[in-house]
Scaffold this motif. Structure first.
Motif: not given
Length: 89
Positions: A26-38
């Motif tokens: 979901p978009k809310a979780i995707a932004e948080w995960v992208e902040g870790i992965v990228a």
């Protein structure tokens, strides 16, 4: 113990990267995960294998175990590249 923790962390990172790049979150979780992965991509690609090999060298294992862990690291590095491939296509 350190070796298991490193490999578990690497598996978790590859899983998060794969799920994120395929758009399954979901978009809310995707932004948080992208902040870790990228920001940790280069560490995941180069740092995890180096740290695992250094951890294996501290153990006094037979040579076949060393090569087995090296094979697992090769597979996980390839999985890292495959996990982020949809982001580059």
């Amino acid at each position: 113990m350190r070796l298991r923790l490193l490999i578990a962390a690497q598996l978790a990172w590859v899983s998060l990267a794969g799920v994120l790049c395929r758009g399954l979150l979901p978009k809310a979780i995707a932004e948080w995960v992208e902040g870790i992965v990228a920001p940790t991509y280069l560490f995941a690609l180069f740092g995890f294998p180096v740290l695992v090999i250094l951890a294996v060298r501290r153990e006094h294992w037979p040579e076949w175990r060393f090569w087995l862990v090296g094979l697992i690291q090769t597979a996980l590095t390839f999985a890292t590249l495959l996990a982020v491939m949809p982001a580059f296509q």
